[in-house]
Design a protein around this motif. Structure first.
Motif, PDB file in Angstrom:
ATOM      1  N   GLU A 143     -49.302  20.168  63.597  1.00  0.00           N
ATOM      2  CA  GLU A 143     -49.179  21.345  62.737  1.00  0.00           C
ATOM      3  C   GLU A 143     -49.030  22.625  63.546  1.00  0.00           C
ATOM      4  OE1 GLU A 143     -51.494  23.023  58.774  1.00  0.00           O
ATOM      5  OE2 GLU A 143     -52.652  22.066  60.374  1.00  0.00           O
ATOM      6  N   GLN A 144     -49.754  22.720  64.670  1.00  0.00           N
ATOM      7  CA  GLN A 144     -49.740  23.958  65.459  1.00  0.00           C
ATOM      8  C   GLN A 144     -48.416  24.192  66.177  1.00  0.00           C
ATOM      9  OE1 GLN A 144     -51.739  21.350  65.876  1.00  0.00           O
ATOM     10  NE2 GLN A 144     -52.321  20.987  68.017  1.00  0.00           N
ATOM     11  N   PRO A 159     -43.187  24.191  61.862  1.00  0.00           N
ATOM     12  CA  PRO A 159     -42.615  23.327  60.817  1.00  0.00           C
ATOM     13  C   PRO A 159     -41.808  22.174  61.411  1.00  0.00           C
ATOM     14  CG  PRO A 159     -42.202  25.654  60.354  1.00  0.00           C
ATOM     15  CD  PRO A 159     -42.729  25.577  61.754  1.00  0.00           C
ATOM     16  N   ARG A 189     -51.388   9.092  60.214  1.00  0.00           N
ATOM     17  CA  ARG A 189     -51.626  10.301  59.431  1.00  0.00           C
ATOM     18  C   ARG A 189     -53.076  10.366  58.957  1.00  0.00           C
ATOM     19  NH1 ARG A 189     -51.671  11.219  54.028  1.00  0.00           N
ATOM     20  NH2 ARG A 189     -51.217  13.337  53.332  1.00  0.00           N
ATOM     21  N   GLN A 227     -56.785  17.181  61.974  1.00  0.00           N
ATOM     22  CA  GLN A 227     -55.379  17.548  62.114  1.00  0.00           C
ATOM     23  C   GLN A 227     -54.655  17.286  60.800  1.00  0.00           C
ATOM     24  OE1 GLN A 227     -53.639  15.460  65.469  1.00  0.00           O
ATOM     25  NE2 GLN A 227     -55.556  15.543  66.616  1.00  0.00           N
ATOM     26  N   SER A 228     -53.711  18.141  60.467  1.00  0.00           N
ATOM     27  CA  SER A 228     -52.902  17.967  59.257  1.00  0.00           C
ATOM     28  C   SER A 228     -51.442  17.891  59.674  1.00  0.00           C
ATOM     29  CB  SER A 228     -53.125  19.135  58.292  1.00  0.00           C
ATOM     30  OG  SER A 228     -52.385  18.939  57.106  1.00  0.00           O
ATOM     31  N   PRO A 229     -50.945  16.682  59.979  1.00  0.00           N
ATOM     32  CA  PRO A 229     -49.605  16.567  60.559  1.00  0.00           C
ATOM     33  C   PRO A 229     -48.494  16.895  59.576  1.00  0.00           C
ATOM     34  CG  PRO A 229     -50.496  14.400  60.061  1.00  0.00           C
ATOM     35  CD  PRO A 229     -51.598  15.378  59.813  1.00  0.00           C
ATOM     36  N   ASN A 230     -47.410  17.450  60.108  1.00  0.00           N
ATOM     37  CA  ASN A 230     -46.179  17.595  59.343  1.00  0.00           C
ATOM     38  C   ASN A 230     -45.443  16.255  59.384  1.00  0.00           C
ATOM     39  OD1 ASN A 230     -46.449  20.420  58.753  1.00  0.00           O
ATOM     40  ND2 ASN A 230     -45.934  20.827  60.892  1.00  0.00           N
ATOM     41  N   GLU A 231     -44.669  15.963  58.335  1.00  0.00           N
ATOM     42  CA  GLU A 231     -43.938  14.701  58.265  1.00  0.00           C
ATOM     43  C   GLU A 231     -42.453  14.951  58.048  1.00  0.00           C
ATOM     44  OE1 GLU A 231     -45.559  11.181  56.337  1.00  0.00           O
ATOM     45  OE2 GLU A 231     -47.232  12.408  55.643  1.00  0.00           O
TER      46      GLU A 231
END
Length: 328
Positions: free
Chosen positions: A118-119, A122, A196, A204-208
Motif C-alpha cells: 500500500e505504501q 496505487p 492477502r 498491511q492492506s495490499p493493493n490488488e
C-alpha cells in the motif's frame, strides 16, 4: 495460515499456473482413481466424483492428493493416469512431444493477479509498476510470461523500468512480499488470497491487480485467459468414450456449482484440506471459472499460445498443436 499450510499450498499451486490445477484418473478396469492438488481443482473434482450420473456409470471411485508435479507427470507418461487437469501449456507441450493426449476442456480462465504494498502507491494498471521491485515465481512459466507480455504491452521493460526477482516457488515469493522485500508480487490463486489474508494479519492492506483485466485492456478482448483444463490419454477416449463424456459433463456441473454456491464449495474445500474456508471463498471470487469444450476454446487457446510464444517458443513445445489435440 501458518508456515506448514503455506508450504503445502505452494507445492500444490504449481499446477494453477504453471503447474495450476491437477486431477487424474488411473486406467484400472471397473474403478476410477482420481488425484488432485489442494485448492479449487480439489473442490471441483470432489464435487464431480459425487455426481449421480458418474456414479451410475462408474460405481467405484477414489480421490487421491498428488505430492508433487513430477509424480503426476510420471503417472501420465506411464499411463497409470489416464485423465488429468493441467495448465493448458503443459497439455500442449506434452502433445507436441509425442505423448498421446487429447485436451477435453478448459475450465480455468483467470487465476493470476498481483498484490502491491500500500505504501508504494496505487496499483490500478501495469504502468503503475514503473520503478518498483516485483517478485515472480517460476521463471519462464505461465505467471512469468503473462506478466512480461503485459509489461511489454504497457511499454515497460524489465531492468530498465521494473526490477524483477524470480523465486522457485510461490511460497518464497510470499515470504519476500510479506517481509516487504518486494514492492509487488505476481501470484496465482489460492496463493494470492492466502497472502492477502496473511498481510492483513500483519497490518498491511495490499493493493490488488487482476492480470486478466489487464490483458483485456492492453491486448483486447475479454478478461479471460484459457489457463487450465482437463486432458485424457487418447486410448481412454478410444476405448471408453462414454466415461470421458460422463466425466466431461460431471466436471461442467461441478464448475457451475462452485460458481453458484461459493459458500458450500468453500466448505467442501476446507473439509478436505488444511486451507481455510475464508481462503477458498476469496479464491473462488478471484478466479474466472467456466467449462468450455476444447474445440470451442481452440481460437482463444491459439491466441493465448501465440502471444506467449513470442517470449518463449518452448512454452508449448515449439509450435501450435494441430487439430487432433482438441476434443470435439
Amino acid at each position: 495460515m501458518n508456515r506448514r499450510e503455506l508450504l503445502k499450498l505452494a507445492a500444490c499451486s504449481a499446477l494453477i499456473s504453471a503447474v495450476p490445477l491437477q486431477r487424474a484418473f488411473a486406467a484400472k478396469p471397473g474403478k476410477l482413481i482420481a488425484a488432485t492438488p489442494l485448492g479449487l481443482p480439489q473442490v471441483i473434482l470432489a464435487r464431480a466424483l459425487e455426481d449421480p450420473e458418474l456414479n451410475n456409470l462408474i460405481p467405484e471411485r477414489e480421490l487421491r492428493d498428488w505430492k508433487d508435479p513430477d509424480q503426476l507427470r510420471a503417472w501420465l507418461a506411464r499411463a497409470e493416469v489416464m485423465v488429468t487437469a493441467t495448465p493448458t501449456n503443459v497439455a500442449a507441450n506434452l502433445y507436441n512431444r509425442g505423448v498421446p493426449v487429447v485436451l477435453m476442456n478448459v475450465n480455468v480462465w483467470g487465476t493470476l493477479g498481483m498484490l502491491g504494498l500500500e505504501q508504494k502507491g496505487p496499483l490500478a494498471k501495469m504502468e503503475d509498476l514503473a520503478g518498483r521491485h516485483v517478485g515472480v515465481p517460476w521463471r519462464g512459466d505461465m505467471p512469468d510470461l503473462v506478466f512480461r507480455y503485459l509489461l511489454g504491452k504497457a511499454g515497460l521493460e524489465v531492468g530498465r523500468d521494473v526490477r524483477v526477482s524470480y523465486q522457485s516457488s510461490p511460497f518464497e515469493t510470499v515470504q519476500m512480499y510479506v517481509a516487504q522485500r518486494l514492492d509487488a508480487a505476481v501470484l496465482p490463486e489460492p496463493m494470492r488470497t492466502a497472502t492477502r489474508l496473511q498481510s492483513l494479519q500483519f497490518g498491511q492492506s495490499p493493493n490488488e491487480l487482476d492480470l486478466q483485466q489487464e490483458w483485456a485492456r492492453l491486448a483486447g478482448g475479454e478478461p479471460l485467459l484459457p489457463q487450465a483444463g482437463v486432458l485424457c490419454r487418447r486410448e481412454l477416449l478410444e476405448q471408453a468414450p462414454e466415461q470421458v463424456e460422463a466425466l466431461q459433463s460431471a466436471i461442467a456441473r461441478a464448475v457451475d456449482w462452485v460458481v453458484s454456491q461459493p459458500e458450500d464449495a468453500a466448505r467442501l474445500g476446507a473439509d478436505r484440506s488444511p486451507l481455510s474456508r475464508q481462503v477458498y471463498e476469496g479464491a473462488i471470487a478471484r478466479t474466472a471459472l467456466k467449462m468450455v469444450n476444447a474445440q470451442e476454446a481452440r481460437p482463444a487457446l491459439e491466441d493465448f499460445f501465440s502471444a506467449l510464444s513470442e517470449l518463449s517458443s518452448g512454452f508449448i513445445g515449439g509450435k501450435l498443436p494441430d487439430a487432433d489435440f482438441y476434443h470435439d
